[in-house]
Scaffold this active site. Structure first.
Site, PDB file in Angstrom:
ATOM      1  NE  ARG A  63      -6.703   9.131  -7.957  1.00  0.00           N
ATOM      2  CZ  ARG A  63      -6.114  10.312  -7.737  1.00  0.00           C
ATOM      3  NH1 ARG A  63      -5.122  10.390  -6.873  1.00  0.00           N
ATOM      4  NH2 ARG A  63      -6.518  11.396  -8.369  1.00  0.00           N
TER       5      ARG A  63
ATOM      6  NE  ARG B  15      -1.297   6.682  -0.010  1.00  0.00           N
ATOM      7  CZ  ARG B  15      -0.797   7.646  -0.780  1.00  0.00           C
ATOM      8  NH1 ARG B  15      -1.112   7.699  -2.058  1.00  0.00           N
ATOM      9  NH2 ARG B  15       0.044   8.542  -0.298  1.00  0.00           N
TER      10      ARG B  15
ATOM     11  CD  GLU C 259      -0.794  15.483  -3.395  1.00  0.00           C
ATOM     12  OE1 GLU C 259      -1.592  15.505  -4.346  1.00  0.00           O
ATOM     13  OE2 GLU C 259       0.135  14.656  -3.292  1.00  0.00           O
TER      14      GLU C 259
ATOM     15  CB  SER D 185      -1.871  17.835  -7.200  1.00  0.00           C
ATOM     16  OG  SER D 185      -0.724  17.898  -8.025  1.00  0.00           O
TER      17      SER D 185
ATOM     18  NE  ARG E  80      -4.955  12.330   0.433  1.00  0.00           N
ATOM     19  CZ  ARG E  80      -3.707  12.055   0.091  1.00  0.00           C
ATOM     20  NH1 ARG E  80      -2.797  13.021   0.106  1.00  0.00           N
ATOM     21  NH2 ARG E  80      -3.350  10.850  -0.280  1.00  0.00           N
TER      22      ARG E  80
END
Length: 427
Positions: free
Chosen positions: A261, A276, A348, A351, A391
């Site tokens: 990403r 991230r 988070e 999801s 994560r």
């Protein structure tokens, strides 16, 4: 993608659904484009029909020796043939404009999704696990993980910001987490393990609603392919254009892949550490089901992701996202947020979303109900992280950190760690 027939049938209801997301009314503009396209289509069909009738009439007139009528008909046919390509081009352009307009409209939330403008409107469903207590001040992973093999400097030297080089036992722990996740999801929750391409074409990105709206969030190669932002793209797009027999449903797929990403919309966020990254690994879950089964499948998928956190002994909470915080293609989303002692916050880590038939319409993916020979219906697709490996690695080392800078390995990972039970800091 939305069903244009539903917008025609209830434009006010469609706009009301979008209003729950904070989106301005669009039905009027969509219907204007739709009426123009339908008018051009009708005009083109009439021209084609008249051309065919006139062509047949030429032969009849010639057979009767009526050269004047035949000549007039030939002139008319010639004029129709000359004008039809222009009509076809106008219809194509307006159809593309309508398609592009529909492609930019987000999905409509389910009725049980709470209203809210942003994350402040999210609802905590429940909390699991006791937060660890320390007899020292817990550190953020970015401060103590370099001594354990999380090498930020070399990652940046090789590739720039938001890349990390893992070494030794840290790399082993990262690999163990990924293997543990994919094994649990396939062996206990019945997902079929897949090894999909990480480079895909435009069609796969479009079908899974990553294009055209989110092009800047992904990396594109010089030959026009895309590095997947998540294996959701490859797995879900594997049913593009297919008609699946009802007996083959549900389809449950899982993949442990690298993801990429650009993080274009996250400037200044999580610039330190491993949270991230531009490149990361994730265990992705995708389900393809009948419409009436998607709500239950959503709960099942979320439970599959939660089970990983519980097995690792990581405290977490389950959040139901509000209408203003959901992803573009989702109708309902649960986020799982893991406790990070170093940040003294939940972050988070997964999801899980139900997209309804939104993606299936973009991909033209259907199923044929049992006993039907011709009738087909659009499928429902769901996707979720079970989990994001990087994560999870951060959560493990922060929750299992020791005063001397070492980190205990969760007992659930013992079969994957080659006998290692602790990560020790090195100079």
């Amino acid at each position: 993608m939305h069903d244009i027939r539903l917008i025609r049938h209830d434009p006010d209801g469609f706009d009301a659904g979008l209003a729950r997301r904070g989106v301005a009314p669009v039905a009027k503009r969509i219907l204007v484009l739709d009426e123009r396209r339908r008018a051009l289509s009708t005009q083109l069909q009439e021209a084609q029909s008249r051309r065919n009738e006139a062509s047949k009439a030429i032969g009849a007139a010639m057979g009767k020796g009526d050269k004047d009528t035949a000549g007039a008909l030939k002139t008319e046919v010639a004029q129709l043939k000359q004008s039809m390509p222009e009509l076809e081009e106008r219809e194509r352009k307006i159809a593309d404009e309508l398609q592009d307009a529909l492609a930019m409209i987000p999905n409509i939330p389910f009725d049980d999704v709470p209203m809210g403008a942003d994350e402040a409107g999210n609802v905590e469903v429940f909390v699991w696990g006791d937060k660890p207590s320390f007899d020292f001040r817990p550190q953020e992973h970015a401060d103590f993980a370099p001594a354990l093999g999380m090498d930020f400097e070399t990652g940046a030297l090789l590739s720039g910001a938001r890349f990390t080089f893992l070494r030794g036992h840290m790399a082993r722990l990262h690999r163990a987490l990924g293997q543990f996740m994919i094994d649990r999801q396939t062996e206990e929750y019945g997902y079929t393990e897949c090894a999909p391409p990480v480079l895909v074409r435009d069609e796969a990105m479009y079908g899974t609603d990553k294009l055209p709206k989110f092009a800047e969030d992904s990396f594109r190669t010089n030959d026009g392919r895309w590095l997947i932002p998540t294996a959701e793209v490859s797995l879900t797009a594997s049913i593009t254009g297919k008609i699946i027999d009802e007996s083959a449903l549900p389809i449950r797929m899982a993949a442990l892949t690298q993801c990429f990403r650009s993080e274009a919309g996250s400037a200044g966020r999580d610039t330190r550490g491993f949270i991230r990254q531009h490149q990361f690994e994730k265990c992705e879950l995708v389900s393809v089901v009948k419409p009436e089964d998607s709500a239950a499948e959503h709960e099942r998928m979320t439970e599959a992701a939660e089970a990983i956190l519980r097995a690792l002994g990581l405290p977490y909470r389950k959040i139901l996202l509000c209408t203003g915080d959901m992803g573009f293609g989702a109708r309902k989303t649960y986020d799982l947020e893991v406790w990070l002692p170093g940040q003294n916050a939940y972050r988070e880590i997964s999801s899980c979303s139900n997209t309804g038939d939104f993606q299936a319409r973009r991909m033209n993916s259907r199923y044929r109900p049992s006993g039907e020979k011709k009738k087909t219906e659009f499928l429902h697709t769901l996707n979720g992280s079970g989990l994001a490996v990087g994560r999870t690695l951060v959560a493990v080392i922060e929750n299992y950190q020791q005063a001397d800078g070492s980190v205990l390995a969760p007992k659930a990972l013992a079969p994957y760690m080659g006998g290692m039970t602790k990560l020790e800091p090195t100079a």
